[in-house]
Design an enzyme around this catalytic site. Structure first.
Site, mmCIF file in Angstrom:
data_model
loop_
_atom_site.group_PDB
_atom_site.id
_atom_site.type_symbol
_atom_site.label_atom_id
_atom_site.label_comp_id
_atom_site.label_asym_id
_atom_site.label_seq_id
_atom_site.Cartn_x
_atom_site.Cartn_y
_atom_site.Cartn_z
ATOM 1 N N SER A 72 70.545 28.737 3.035
ATOM 2 C CA SER A 72 70.545 27.285 2.900
ATOM 3 C C SER A 72 70.086 26.660 4.206
ATOM 4 O O SER A 72 70.214 27.266 5.281
ATOM 5 C CB SER A 72 71.961 26.788 2.570
ATOM 6 O OG SER A 72 72.031 25.377 2.606
ATOM 7 N N TYR B 11 81.200 26.719 4.542
ATOM 8 C CA TYR B 11 79.982 27.097 3.816
ATOM 9 C C TYR B 11 78.821 27.271 4.794
ATOM 10 O O TYR B 11 78.098 28.272 4.744
ATOM 11 C CB TYR B 11 79.644 26.029 2.773
ATOM 12 C CG TYR B 11 78.322 26.258 2.073
ATOM 13 C CD1 TYR B 11 78.194 27.261 1.113
ATOM 14 C CD2 TYR B 11 77.202 25.489 2.378
ATOM 15 C CE1 TYR B 11 76.979 27.487 0.481
ATOM 16 C CE2 TYR B 11 75.995 25.705 1.750
ATOM 17 C CZ TYR B 11 75.886 26.701 0.801
ATOM 18 O OH TYR B 11 74.680 26.928 0.175
#
Length: 267
Positions: free
Chosen positions: A144, A157
């Site tokens: 990501s 995360y």
């Protein structure tokens, strides 16, 4: 210049493939002539995705919880039994965790790392062993942009994705002489059910510009395909996110100021 690889005829295994980005990758690979193994923690959801994708002769749906190495090894054995080889392994399984660093539950934190990082590492070890014997293969880690820019209230995360980026890029060097490429794919905002499936803590602020709609899972799948074909090190999608990453590297204070301003406006 390196020659382009062709997905047609290859065997691809994709974790977290029952929805979103994983399903989009599986569908695109199947359409382009690959044999695809669709993995999900839930066997029923994996089979449902297989039904939506089609290509029943060249697809296989299996249950696999990447937190369990025995389940990964079972998938490897069944894939080799059915298709004879593994050319591409895509680590897509993962989930978010919305909370502040000050209040995040440690059990939820460890669970997120078990899936997003340690699960990917175990799958890399299992698939690399097969690919070394073959003398070729590609491991794709779906990371990501949050692995380049730490996001407040998404810190755990982001941490898993920073770790995954480091893991993939180091492994790429280690495995280069064995014929294995490791590709890291970093999408920005993607229109999926990712948010609804995330673990939620006490502080749920989301630092995201209201004007950003996000890209489709299909666009990420195309980026994965292109990165594989060109044997790239990293793909950031959409291209505008390259600017955000570079801006944070050069002017972190400016980006932090913008995030703080957005966070203050969230109730």
């Amino acid at each position: 210049m390196a020659s382009r690889l062709d997905i047609s005829g290859k065997v691809a295994v994709i974790t977290g493939a029952s929805m979103g980005i994983g399903e989009a990758i599986a569908k695109l690979f199947a359409e382009r002539g690959a044999s695809v193994v669709i993995l999900s923690r839930d066997a029923g959801r994996a089979e449902a995705a297989r039904g939506r994708i089609g290509y029943s002769e060249s697809t296989l749906a299996l249950a696999c919880d990447v937190r369990n190495r025995e389940e990964i090894d079972r998938v490897v054995a069944l894939t080799l039994q059915r298709f004879g080889r593994i050319d591409i392994w895509v680590n897509n399984a993962g989930h978010g965790l919305f909370d502040s660093v000050a209040q995040v539950d440690m059990t939820a934190c460890r669970e997120t790392f078990e899936t997003n990082f340690f699960g990917a590492l175990a799958a890399m070890q299992a698939s690399a062993a097969v690919m070394k014997q073959q003398g070729s293969g590609t491991i794709v880690n779906i990371s990501s942009v949050a692995g380049h820019i730490p996001l407040p209230f998404h810190a755990i995360y982001s941490a898993t994705k920073f770790a995954l980026n480091a893991l993939g890029k180091a492994a790429r060097i280690e495995l280069k002489n064995t014929g294995i490429n490791v590709l890291t794919v970093c999408p920005g905002y993607v229109r999926t059910d990712f948010g609804s499936n995330a673990l939620r803590g006490k502080e749920l602020k989301r630092v995201r510009p209201q004007s950003v709609r996000g890209i489709s899972a299909e666009r990420v799948a195309r980026a994965v395909s292109e990165g594989y074909e060109k044997q790239k090190r990293e793909v950031i999608v959409p291209w505008t996110m390259h600017l955000a990453v570079k801006l944070y590297q050069l002017f972190p204070g400016l980006v932090e100021w913008a995030m703080l301003k957005m966070a203050r406006n969230i109730k």
